[in-house]
Scaffold this motif. Structure first.
Motif, PDB file in Angstrom:
ATOM      1  N   LEU A  25      -1.337  -3.824  -5.624  1.00 52.30           N
ATOM      2  CA  LEU A  25      -0.861  -2.538  -5.103  1.00 52.30           C
ATOM      3  C   LEU A  25      -2.072  -1.678  -4.771  1.00 52.30           C
ATOM      4  O   LEU A  25      -2.912  -1.439  -5.638  1.00 52.30           O
ATOM      5  N   ILE A  26      -2.156  -1.243  -3.520  1.00 50.70           N
ATOM      6  CA  ILE A  26      -3.247  -0.358  -3.120  1.00 50.70           C
ATOM      7  C   ILE A  26      -2.669   1.041  -2.975  1.00 50.70           C
ATOM      8  O   ILE A  26      -1.776   1.269  -2.166  1.00 50.70           O
ATOM      9  N   ALA A  27      -3.160   1.969  -3.789  1.00 54.68           N
ATOM     10  CA  ALA A  27      -2.637   3.340  -3.767  1.00 54.68           C
ATOM     11  C   ALA A  27      -3.709   4.258  -3.213  1.00 54.68           C
ATOM     12  O   ALA A  27      -4.753   4.445  -3.827  1.00 54.68           O
ATOM     13  N   ASP A  28      -3.455   4.816  -2.033  1.00 56.90           N
ATOM     14  CA  ASP A  28      -4.446   5.666  -1.377  1.00 56.90           C
ATOM     15  C   ASP A  28      -4.095   7.131  -1.612  1.00 56.90           C
ATOM     16  O   ASP A  28      -3.229   7.675  -0.956  1.00 56.90           O
ATOM     17  N   GLU A  29      -4.761   7.753  -2.555  1.00 60.03           N
ATOM     18  CA  GLU A  29      -4.521   9.160  -2.905  1.00 60.03           C
ATOM     19  C   GLU A  29      -3.034   9.451  -3.103  1.00 60.03           C
ATOM     20  O   GLU A  29      -2.507  10.387  -2.487  1.00 60.03           O
ATOM     21  N   PRO A  30      -2.339   8.710  -3.956  1.00 54.94           N
ATOM     22  CA  PRO A  30      -0.883   8.866  -4.028  1.00 54.94           C
ATOM     23  C   PRO A  30      -0.425  10.210  -4.588  1.00 54.94           C
ATOM     24  O   PRO A  30       0.726  10.585  -4.401  1.00 54.94           O
ATOM     25  N   SER A  31      -1.304  10.940  -5.257  1.00 48.86           N
ATOM     26  CA  SER A  31      -0.836  12.184  -5.875  1.00 48.86           C
ATOM     27  C   SER A  31      -1.524  13.412  -5.301  1.00 48.86           C
ATOM     28  O   SER A  31      -1.280  14.527  -5.747  1.00 48.86           O
ATOM     29  N   THR A  32      -2.370  13.229  -4.294  1.00 48.18           N
ATOM     30  CA  THR A  32      -3.184  14.339  -3.811  1.00 48.18           C
ATOM     31  C   THR A  32      -2.369  15.436  -3.136  1.00 48.18           C
ATOM     32  O   THR A  32      -2.674  16.614  -3.266  1.00 48.18           O
ATOM     33  N   ALA A  33      -1.315  15.045  -2.417  1.00 50.77           N
ATOM     34  CA  ALA A  33      -0.552  16.046  -1.668  1.00 50.77           C
ATOM     35  C   ALA A  33       0.462  16.764  -2.554  1.00 50.77           C
ATOM     36  O   ALA A  33       1.183  17.633  -2.083  1.00 50.77           O
ATOM     37  N   MET A  86       9.396   1.358  -2.985  1.00 52.82           N
ATOM     38  CA  MET A  86       9.374   0.485  -1.828  1.00 52.82           C
ATOM     39  C   MET A  86       8.204  -0.491  -1.907  1.00 52.82           C
ATOM     40  O   MET A  86       8.316  -1.665  -1.549  1.00 52.82           O
ATOM     41  N   ALA A  87       7.070   0.016  -2.400  1.00 54.05           N
ATOM     42  CA  ALA A  87       5.889  -0.839  -2.514  1.00 54.05           C
ATOM     43  C   ALA A  87       6.061  -1.892  -3.606  1.00 54.05           C
ATOM     44  O   ALA A  87       5.473  -2.961  -3.543  1.00 54.05           O
ATOM     45  N   LEU A  88       6.882  -1.570  -4.594  1.00 54.00           N
ATOM     46  CA  LEU A  88       6.988  -2.472  -5.742  1.00 54.00           C
ATOM     47  C   LEU A  88       8.166  -3.430  -5.643  1.00 54.00           C
ATOM     48  O   LEU A  88       8.276  -4.372  -6.427  1.00 54.00           O
ATOM     49  N   ILE A  89       9.034  -3.208  -4.682  1.00 54.36           N
ATOM     50  CA  ILE A  89      10.326  -3.885  -4.697  1.00 54.36           C
ATOM     51  C   ILE A  89      10.192  -5.400  -4.524  1.00 54.36           C
ATOM     52  O   ILE A  89      10.996  -6.168  -5.048  1.00 54.36           O
ATOM     53  N   CYS A  90       9.155  -5.845  -3.826  1.00 50.89           N
ATOM     54  CA  CYS A  90       8.963  -7.292  -3.688  1.00 50.89           C
ATOM     55  C   CYS A  90       8.063  -7.860  -4.788  1.00 50.89           C
ATOM     56  O   CYS A  90       7.571  -8.978  -4.662  1.00 50.89           O
ATOM     57  N   MET A  92       0.844  -1.206   0.000  1.00 51.37           N
ATOM     58  CA  MET A  92       0.000   0.000   0.000  1.00 51.37           C
ATOM     59  C   MET A  92       0.869   1.242   0.000  1.00 51.37           C
ATOM     60  O   MET A  92       1.887   1.280   0.684  1.00 51.37           O
ATOM     61  N   ILE A  93       0.483   2.234  -0.792  1.00 50.82           N
ATOM     62  CA  ILE A  93       1.155   3.535  -0.699  1.00 50.82           C
ATOM     63  C   ILE A  93       0.141   4.572  -0.240  1.00 50.82           C
ATOM     64  O   ILE A  93      -1.044   4.466  -0.540  1.00 50.82           O
ATOM     65  N   LEU A 112       3.428   1.591 -14.936  1.00 47.67           N
ATOM     66  CA  LEU A 112       3.494   0.380 -14.122  1.00 47.67           C
ATOM     67  C   LEU A 112       2.345  -0.551 -14.473  1.00 47.67           C
ATOM     68  O   LEU A 112       2.492  -1.765 -14.532  1.00 47.67           O
ATOM     69  N   ARG A 113       1.210   0.054 -14.716  1.00 41.51           N
ATOM     70  CA  ARG A 113       0.025  -0.728 -15.046  1.00 41.51           C
ATOM     71  C   ARG A 113       0.223  -1.453 -16.368  1.00 41.51           C
ATOM     72  O   ARG A 113      -0.157  -2.616 -16.522  1.00 41.51           O
ATOM     73  N   ALA A 114       0.820  -0.760 -17.313  1.00 40.67           N
ATOM     74  CA  ALA A 114       1.005  -1.349 -18.632  1.00 40.67           C
ATOM     75  C   ALA A 114       2.097  -2.419 -18.631  1.00 40.67           C
ATOM     76  O   ALA A 114       2.094  -3.323 -19.461  1.00 40.67           O
ATOM     77  N   GLN A 115       3.028  -2.315 -17.651  1.00 40.56           N
ATOM     78  CA  GLN A 115       4.190  -3.204 -17.669  1.00 40.56           C
ATOM     79  C   GLN A 115       3.892  -4.655 -17.314  1.00 40.56           C
ATOM     80  O   GLN A 115       4.498  -5.567 -17.848  1.00 40.56           O
ATOM     81  N   GLY A 116       2.996  -4.863 -16.362  1.00 41.81           N
ATOM     82  CA  GLY A 116       2.858  -6.244 -15.910  1.00 41.81           C
ATOM     83  C   GLY A 116       1.450  -6.616 -15.573  1.00 41.81           C
ATOM     84  O   GLY A 116       0.503  -5.926 -15.940  1.00 41.81           O
ATOM     85  N   ASP A 117       1.301  -7.717 -14.848  1.00 36.98           N
ATOM     86  CA  ASP A 117      -0.050  -8.153 -14.523  1.00 36.98           C
ATOM     87  C   ASP A 117      -0.395  -7.880 -13.065  1.00 36.98           C
ATOM     88  O   ASP A 117      -1.231  -8.531 -12.476  1.00 36.98           O
ATOM     89  N   MET A 118       0.267  -6.880 -12.482  1.00 36.51           N
ATOM     90  CA  MET A 118      -0.068  -6.481 -11.119  1.00 36.51           C
ATOM     91  C   MET A 118      -1.462  -5.845 -11.093  1.00 36.51           C
ATOM     92  O   MET A 118      -1.827  -5.091 -11.981  1.00 36.51           O
ATOM     93  N   SER A 119      -2.231  -6.166 -10.048  1.00 34.87           N
ATOM     94  CA  SER A 119      -3.528  -5.513  -9.884  1.00 34.87           C
ATOM     95  C   SER A 119      -3.326  -4.227  -9.096  1.00 34.87           C
ATOM     96  O   SER A 119      -2.512  -4.182  -8.181  1.00 34.87           O
TER      97      SER A 119
END
Lengths: 329, 328
Positions: free
Chosen positions: A175-183, A166-170, A93-94, A199-206
């Motif tokens: 991936l849960i992104a909680d308002e990642p660009s709001t601030a 950090m969220a993607l390293i493993c 989560m970010i 990132l979305r286009a690169q792989g099959d991560m949800s």
């Protein structure tokens, strides 16, 4: 195929000095592999708390009931050791505020490699190489040098990139992104959104994108779920939600946003009133006091989220709205 | 805009703040606003848009002399009020008011809504009878969409949107000529934000007040403003009528801002080519030489590092000015 995340009838209640507050009331949804779901809602709609419960990160006065399964494994009530094996590794989560999400007295390299050593049992040396590779992937310029800097030496946008790294390293599956660009400032927000799109286009991560900004989900997500007062009021494909919203709240939300692509001097269709108090939710529809189309049934009975077309659902007693935006009762 | 005289004329406004260095280090100057000029005409809305650190709020406060300008002129109805003391400013405060971003923080928690709204009346019309005072307060409460019976409630009993209405009522009660609205909707939820935007538009149409609407959100600014001023690191990049700025932006920064703002339409967003600016805003303590935008500008050339571009029409319409060596 089993969904990556399957939530069934989840509720979240907080006990406060003023009495219990129900932040989320019985939501159910799935997130499929490779899907990007947008969760849209205003403050207090329960959008963050739903996923804080999924991650086991609720505040101590909060309690989640119901079920949340990650690849078939029940997360609600899972032992913390076991949960720690999943979150931070397979499911990450970010958060909104990149300023307070990094430990100030540890070098970026240490904060990045920690997860790898912990979750993957990598050697420090390999972990460092991987950390460098991740910083490059999230496009931090001069990554090699920056690896040994401290968080305060990074700007807001760069810190959010570190958080994403950090969220993607493993290599998580969700991936849960909680308002990642709001601030962030507008031009920096655009950089982060572009990165999320890549990132979305690169792989099959949800990806689950939690936001109050309909503009953010428009370009990124395939499916959108709109939350109001702790429940989903409308769900559907992103194009349907924007071009043919069927819940009065969604319609109001879409009409409330000033748009740069429509230069007319048109008036915003504001939604009157304000969201209900979560301590005293009405018996019927939670949107009844603000709705222009309210009728007897809305006051007597709370509408349930029901499918009405392929991939679409709404929690509303109205039949819907036709192409001319006229209500069908 | 020719014809009517501006009510407010800002000329080459500068606000520099001293920042003390460590030890014997010399004092450095943070140039929050560095040579900003613009006019505000009666009953118009001038939008000021910029990112954090652009100096947009500082400009707003300098207009009301809440911050004293380092240099430049603030001409209000023909009179330069720059540097006026509190006492000297008092009669002018009747005519210009401010609405702040955080509604709850800008209201005294120990005063009732009625007393907060009446505060300007108590200052400027102290001889008003209690009955008239209450009547005036209830009138304005009704205008801003607050129930007059809420007059004895305290700010914590109101929602964010309602508190912002109280702030607007307080600013409006003396029927000022100008209101500076500093990010008045940024802390509000989307549906409430639209209510406040519509309210400001209605009040302006009814009372003919001029507005300086400050925000980081270009879509909101464009929607409410007749003209828009784009600020970057304390300098004006571009100033134009809002429809023109939207359809024919000439400054690369304005173009980037426009393309960065997400549009709530999936088709447009998916097909959009964003002009991505590199990096973040430079520190205003150490701004780039020449054009302040050059370090992030996609079309910067050698001259941009040497010469500060003047804010000029540069071949376009006379009311569309741009500070760029290579405007499109």
């Amino acid at each position: 195929m089993t969904p990556i995340l399957s939530v069934k009838d989840m509720s979240v209640r907080f006990s406060t000095p003023e009495g219990p507050v129900s932040a989320v009331s019985g939501v159910s949804f799935d997130v499929a592999k490779g899907e990007c779901v947008g969760i849209v809602g205003e403050s207090g709609s329960g959008k963050s708390q739903t996923f804080m419960s999924v991650m086991g990160l609720l505040a101590t006065n909060g309690k989640a009931t119901g079920s949340a399964k990650f690849k078939g494994e029940e997360l609600v009530g899972m032992k913390i050791d076991k949960l720690n094996k999943i979150r931070g590794s397979k499911m990450t989560m970010i958060f909104q505020d990149p300023m307070t999400s990094l430990t100030p007295h540890l070098k970026i390299s240490r904060q990045l490699t920690e997860v790898l050593v912990l979750h993957k049992g990598m050697s420090e040396r390999d972990a460092r190489a991987k950390a460098l590779q991740m910083l490059e992937r999230v496009k931090i310029p001069d990554a090699k040098r920056r690896l040994d800097e401290y968080p305060h030496e990074f700007s807001g946008g760069m810190r959010q990139r570190v958080m994403i790294a950090m969220a993607l390293i493993c290599e998580p599956e969700l991936l849960i992104a909680d308002e990642p660009s709001t601030a962030l400032d507008v031009t920096v927000q655009a950089q982060i959104l572009e990165l999320m799109q890549e990132l979305r286009a690169q792989g099959d991560m949800s990806i689950v994108m939690i936001t109050h900004d309909l503009g953010v989900v428009a370009g990124l997500c395939n499916r959108v779920m709109v939350m109001y007062a702790g429940e989903f009021c409308e769900t559907g494909h992103v194009d349907q939600i924007f071009h043919d919203p069927q819940h009065p709240y969604t319609r109001g939300l879409v009409g409330s946003i000033p748009r740069l692509d429509r230069p007319g001097e048109e008036r915003l269709t504001a939604i009157r009133g304000q969201p209900p108090n979560l301590q005293h939710l009405p018996k019927g529809c939670t949107f009844q006091e603000r709705c222009d189309f309210v009728f007897d049934r809305c006051i007597a009975e709370r509408p349930k989220l029901t499918g009405f077309a392929e991939g679409r659902g709404k929690a509303c007693h109205l039949k819907g709205f036709d192409a001319k935006h006229e209500v069908i009762r | 805009m020719s014809g009517p005289e501006p009510i407010l004329s800002i000329k080459d406004l500068k606000l520099h703040f001293p920042v003390r260095g460590r030890g014997f280090g010399a004092t450095r100057w943070l140039k929050a606003v560095d040579g900003v000029s613009f006019d505000v005409f009666p009953s118009e809305t001038l939008g000021i848009v910029g990112e954090s650190g652009s100096g947009k709020s500082t400009v707003g406060r300098a207009v009301l002399q809440l911050l004293k300008p380092t240099a430049g002129r603030v001409v209000w109805l023909g009179e330069n009020i720059a540097g006026f003391s509190r006492a000297k400013m008092k009669p002018y405060r009747r005519q210009m008011q401010i609405v702040f971003q955080d509604p709850l923080a800008s209201l005294n928690p120990r005063m009732t809504a009625g007393d907060i709204i009446a505060e300007p009346l108590d200052t400027f019309e102290p001889n008003l009878s209690a009955g008239d005072r209450k009547k005036r307060v209830q009138e304005i409460m009704d205008k801003v969409g607050l129930l007059p019976q809420m007059i004895n409630r305290y700010p914590h009993e109101f929602s964010g949107g309602q508190n912002q209405r109280i702030g607007i009522a307080r600013a409006m009660i003396l029927k000022p000529k100008l209101i500076v609205a500093d990010e008045p909707v940024s802390s509000l939820d989307v549906s409430i934000r639209a209510q406040i935007i519509n309210l400001l538009a209605d009040l302006q149409a009814e009372m003919g007040v001029a507005l300086i609407f400050i925000s980081h959100d270009l879509a909101v600014v464009r929607h409410v403003s007749h003209r828009v001023l784009v600020l970057y690191l304390g300098k004006v990049m571009e100033l134009a009528e809002s429809s023109v700025l939207l359809s024919k932006p000439r400054h690369p920064y304005t173009q980037a801002l426009l393309s960065a703002a997400p549009v709530p339409d999936p088709e447009i967003e998916r097909g959009k080519k964003r002009i991505l600016l590199e990096g973040d805003l430079p520190s205003p303590l150490n701004p780039p030489s020449g054009c302040v935008f050059r370090t992030r500008c996609p079309i910067a050339q050698a001259i941009c590092a040497k010469e500060v571009p003047a804010l000029e029409p540069r071949g376009g319409a006379s009311d569309h000015v741009v500070a760029c060596h290579f405007p499109s």
